[in-house]
Design an enzyme around this catalytic site. Structure first.
Site, short mmCIF file in Angstrom:
data_model
loop_
_atom_site.label_atom_id
_atom_site.label_comp_id
_atom_site.label_asym_id
_atom_site.label_seq_id
_atom_site.Cartn_x
_atom_site.Cartn_y
_atom_site.Cartn_z
N CYS A 111 28.93 -43.87 -13.85
CA CYS A 111 29.82 -42.88 -13.25
C CYS A 111 31.15 -43.53 -12.85
CB CYS A 111 29.14 -42.25 -12.03
SG CYS A 111 30.12 -40.94 -11.24
N CYS A 192 34.31 -42.43 -2.98
CA CYS A 192 33.95 -41.08 -3.39
C CYS A 192 32.96 -40.48 -2.39
CB CYS A 192 33.34 -41.10 -4.79
SG CYS A 192 34.52 -41.51 -6.10
N CYS A 218 32.91 -50.90 -7.60
CA CYS A 218 32.98 -49.82 -8.59
C CYS A 218 33.19 -50.35 -10.00
CB CYS A 218 34.09 -48.84 -8.23
SG CYS A 218 35.75 -49.53 -8.32
#
Length: 235
Positions: A111, A192, A218
């Site tokens: 993701c 997020c 990330c």
């Protein structure tokens, strides 16, 4: 390629490091990458004090807190940033790989890759240097982050790498910069919304990111070469 620049400026921090890079050595070929997160106001203020037209790249993953989006608008106006570039994931990639928007639950690394890593690589095309806000006191993989390094043919600059938490707080106070609105709700590091919880502390601010998982980053601070080699396809 950038050994001489690194050797010359590696001992500098903050605006003393940024000024010669932004206005001289990489003028027109350098960008700042900001999450508009918990401590972003410090680096953005430093950069704006040097050149308000410096390109500022920010990733809108489609999963941000509404408070982050509002804070982005507030800081952009307050600091007079004139070249804010809001980068989003490719629609066709999202449609094929994360049509339901739930990929973060079963494969958070993938993701992050399609929502952050790939869009940033595209946004940095043409730039010879980029600035990020990593700090050693955040620990984990950031404990030894260099102030200057060459990554995949670009100079990567972390002018706050050696800053302490007290220095960050002192800078925010001295210039009366607004804090991210989620700080007062118990968030210490803000990414997020689905992958950030009210957790962490002043000494371990990133504990609330991907809580309960071994994941710590990330992926945008890994080698772009490695990222391209593993890039997912929407075809």
């Amino acid at each position: 390629m950038y050994e001489a620049v690194i050797a010359e400026l590696n001992h500098l921090d903050g605006p003393e490091s940024l000024a010669p890079l932004v206005t001289d050595l990489f003028c027109g070929n350098i960008a700042l990458v900001s999450s508009f997160g918990a401590e972003s106001a410090v680096l953005l203020h430093m950069a704006a004090s040097i050149d308000r037209s410096l390109p500022v790249i920010t990733l809108d993953t489609g999963k941000l807190f509404s408070e982050t989006i509002a804070y982005r608008a507030q800081l952009t106006a307050l600091l007079g940033l004139t070249d804010l570039r809001v980068v989003t994931p490719q629609a066709d990639v999202l449609r094929v790989l994360d049509g339901a928007g739930s990929l973060h639950r079963r494969d958070p690394d993938r993701c992050c890759h399609i929502r952050k890593v790939l869009p940033l690589e595209n946004a940095l095309t043409g730039f010879k240097a980029w600035i990020s806000g990593r700090k050693r006191y955040h620990g984990g993989l950031r404990a030894d982050v260099p102030t200057l390094e060459e990554t995949d043919g670009r100079l990567k600059i972390d002018p706050l790498a050696r800053f302490t938490r007290r220095q960050i707080e002192a800078y925010l106070d001295y210039y009366d910069l607004p804090r991210h609105p989620l700080l007062e709700k118990g968030y210490h590091s803000i990414g997020c919304a689905p992958c950030t919880v009210q957790c962490g502390s002043a000494d371990n601010p990133r504990a609330g990111r991907w809580s309960g998982l071994s994941k710590m980053e990330c992926g945008i601070h890994r080698s772009p070469i490695a990222s391209r080699n593993s890039a997912p396809s929407a075809s």
